[in-house]
Motif scaffolding. Sequence first.
Motif, PDB file in Angstrom:
ATOM      1  N   LEU A  12      27.963  36.285  41.209  1.00 32.25           N
ATOM      2  CA  LEU A  12      29.287  36.542  41.775  1.00 32.25           C
ATOM      3  C   LEU A  12      30.130  37.292  40.755  1.00 32.25           C
ATOM      4  O   LEU A  12      30.318  36.832  39.631  1.00 32.25           O
ATOM      5  CB  LEU A  12      29.969  35.222  42.159  1.00 32.25           C
ATOM      6  N   TRP A  13      30.650  38.443  41.139  1.00 28.02           N
ATOM      7  CA  TRP A  13      31.386  39.345  40.250  1.00 28.02           C
ATOM      8  C   TRP A  13      32.876  39.032  40.305  1.00 28.02           C
ATOM      9  O   TRP A  13      33.495  39.075  41.367  1.00 28.02           O
ATOM     10  CB  TRP A  13      31.147  40.779  40.702  1.00 28.02           C
ATOM     11  N   PHE A  14      33.439  38.729  39.159  1.00 25.34           N
ATOM     12  CA  PHE A  14      34.873  38.511  39.027  1.00 25.34           C
ATOM     13  C   PHE A  14      35.434  39.578  38.087  1.00 25.34           C
ATOM     14  O   PHE A  14      34.697  40.157  37.290  1.00 25.34           O
ATOM     15  CB  PHE A  14      35.160  37.116  38.456  1.00 25.34           C
ATOM     16  N   ASN A  15      36.728  39.813  38.169  1.00 25.97           N
ATOM     17  CA  ASN A  15      37.356  40.803  37.304  1.00 25.97           C
ATOM     18  C   ASN A  15      37.370  40.268  35.872  1.00 25.97           C
ATOM     19  O   ASN A  15      36.551  40.653  35.054  1.00 25.97           O
ATOM     20  CB  ASN A  15      38.766  41.121  37.815  1.00 25.97           C
ATOM     21  N   GLN A  16      38.317  39.376  35.563  1.00 27.02           N
ATOM     22  CA  GLN A  16      38.372  38.744  34.241  1.00 27.02           C
ATOM     23  C   GLN A  16      38.673  37.259  34.333  1.00 27.02           C
ATOM     24  O   GLN A  16      38.925  36.622  33.314  1.00 27.02           O
ATOM     25  CB  GLN A  16      39.434  39.421  33.360  1.00 27.02           C
ATOM     26  N   SER A  75      34.128  40.054  48.642  1.00 27.81           N
ATOM     27  CA  SER A  75      34.558  40.251  50.024  1.00 27.81           C
ATOM     28  C   SER A  75      33.846  39.241  50.918  1.00 27.81           C
ATOM     29  O   SER A  75      32.946  38.533  50.480  1.00 27.81           O
ATOM     30  CB  SER A  75      34.247  41.678  50.495  1.00 27.81           C
ATOM     31  N   GLU A  76      34.235  39.242  52.181  1.00 24.82           N
ATOM     32  CA  GLU A  76      33.619  38.345  53.150  1.00 24.82           C
ATOM     33  C   GLU A  76      32.165  38.701  53.441  1.00 24.82           C
ATOM     34  O   GLU A  76      31.488  37.959  54.147  1.00 24.82           O
ATOM     35  CB  GLU A  76      34.406  38.338  54.468  1.00 24.82           C
ATOM     36  N   CYS A  77      31.688  39.820  52.912  1.00 17.83           N
ATOM     37  CA  CYS A  77      30.275  40.183  53.119  1.00 17.83           C
ATOM     38  C   CYS A  77      29.354  39.107  52.582  1.00 17.83           C
ATOM     39  O   CYS A  77      28.223  38.974  53.049  1.00 17.83           O
ATOM     40  CB  CYS A  77      29.957  41.510  52.442  1.00 17.83           C
ATOM     41  N   VAL A  78      29.825  38.360  51.606  1.00 16.22           N
ATOM     42  CA  VAL A  78      29.072  37.232  51.056  1.00 16.22           C
ATOM     43  C   VAL A  78      29.990  36.024  51.064  1.00 16.22           C
ATOM     44  O   VAL A  78      31.131  36.096  50.609  1.00 16.22           O
ATOM     45  CB  VAL A  78      28.602  37.520  49.613  1.00 16.22           C
ATOM     46  N   TRP A 108      36.265  29.483  57.940  1.00 15.68           N
ATOM     47  CA  TRP A 108      36.211  30.384  56.783  1.00 15.68           C
ATOM     48  C   TRP A 108      37.525  30.335  56.014  1.00 15.68           C
ATOM     49  O   TRP A 108      38.587  30.136  56.580  1.00 15.68           O
ATOM     50  CB  TRP A 108      35.995  31.826  57.235  1.00 15.68           C
ATOM     51  N   LEU A 109      37.424  30.581  54.708  1.00 20.33           N
ATOM     52  CA  LEU A 109      38.599  30.719  53.862  1.00 20.33           C
ATOM     53  C   LEU A 109      38.229  31.535  52.635  1.00 20.33           C
ATOM     54  O   LEU A 109      37.046  31.703  52.323  1.00 20.33           O
ATOM     55  CB  LEU A 109      39.141  29.346  53.439  1.00 20.33           C
ATOM     56  N   LYS A 110      39.240  32.062  51.984  1.00 19.54           N
ATOM     57  CA  LYS A 110      39.067  32.701  50.678  1.00 19.54           C
ATOM     58  C   LYS A 110      39.779  31.819  49.666  1.00 19.54           C
ATOM     59  O   LYS A 110      40.933  31.424  49.888  1.00 19.54           O
ATOM     60  CB  LYS A 110      39.688  34.090  50.645  1.00 19.54           C
ATOM     61  N   ASP A 111      39.109  31.515  48.563  1.00 21.03           N
ATOM     62  CA  ASP A 111      39.772  30.735  47.528  1.00 21.03           C
ATOM     63  C   ASP A 111      40.685  31.633  46.695  1.00 21.03           C
ATOM     64  O   ASP A 111      40.776  32.843  46.929  1.00 21.03           O
ATOM     65  CB  ASP A 111      38.759  29.954  46.675  1.00 21.03           C
ATOM     66  N   LYS A 112      41.354  31.057  45.721  1.00 18.56           N
ATOM     67  CA  LYS A 112      42.341  31.807  44.935  1.00 18.56           C
ATOM     68  C   LYS A 112      41.721  32.898  44.077  1.00 18.56           C
ATOM     69  O   LYS A 112      42.429  33.744  43.530  1.00 18.56           O
ATOM     70  CB  LYS A 112      43.159  30.859  44.062  1.00 18.56           C
ATOM     71  N   PHE A 113      40.395  32.933  43.985  1.00 20.80           N
ATOM     72  CA  PHE A 113      39.704  33.974  43.228  1.00 20.80           C
ATOM     73  C   PHE A 113      39.147  35.078  44.130  1.00 20.80           C
ATOM     74  O   PHE A 113      38.571  36.039  43.649  1.00 20.80           O
ATOM     75  CB  PHE A 113      38.575  33.361  42.402  1.00 20.80           C
ATOM     76  N   GLY A 114      39.285  34.885  45.461  1.00 22.12           N
ATOM     77  CA  GLY A 114      38.796  35.878  46.410  1.00 22.12           C
ATOM     78  C   GLY A 114      37.406  35.601  46.936  1.00 22.12           C
ATOM     79  O   GLY A 114      36.872  36.381  47.724  1.00 22.12           O
ATOM     80  N   LEU A 115      36.794  34.483  46.522  1.00 25.39           N
ATOM     81  CA  LEU A 115      35.462  34.122  47.013  1.00 25.39           C
ATOM     82  C   LEU A 115      35.585  33.496  48.396  1.00 25.39           C
ATOM     83  O   LEU A 115      36.424  32.621  48.620  1.00 25.39           O
ATOM     84  CB  LEU A 115      34.779  33.148  46.046  1.00 25.39           C
TER      85      LEU A 115
END
Length: 156
Positions: A12-16, A75-78, A108-115
Amino acid sequence: MKFKSPHIYPCLWFNQNGAEAADFYCEVFPETLIEQKSYYGAGMHLPEGTLMTAKMKISGYELLILNGGPYFTLSECVSLVITCDTQEEIDYYWNKLVEGGKPSNCGWLKDKFGLSWQVVPSKLGEWMTGPNAGKVAKAFMKMRKFDLKELEEAAG
């Protein structure tokens, strides 16, 4: 040529903010641990000492968190799917993960990191192949967080 079955796990790719995400997931999920960490060195594309990777086990499943910089975004793709046996479990995981994130439809939901996550009843697959699959789908299409009682009633 015959090969042994490979070991496969998601990255899983995160910015920083991967270190913060790894710590957060350790708080949310029981039996979660960070097995290995690596850090950026001098002259690399993120500041020296920044977490590069964290290899984790979340409830027994391996994943790799990568602080890769701003080149790609989640993104929601994964999405990661959490199967729950009770409404209490659904409520716990939904409420913990959506805090600071964004709810969506159908569990469905996105957490605070965008996952992206799907918090679903463990019987959903069974219900969706059963005789009342249409009723179950109609019921959950109007939900954000799943209501187990309503879905059980729809399933018959």
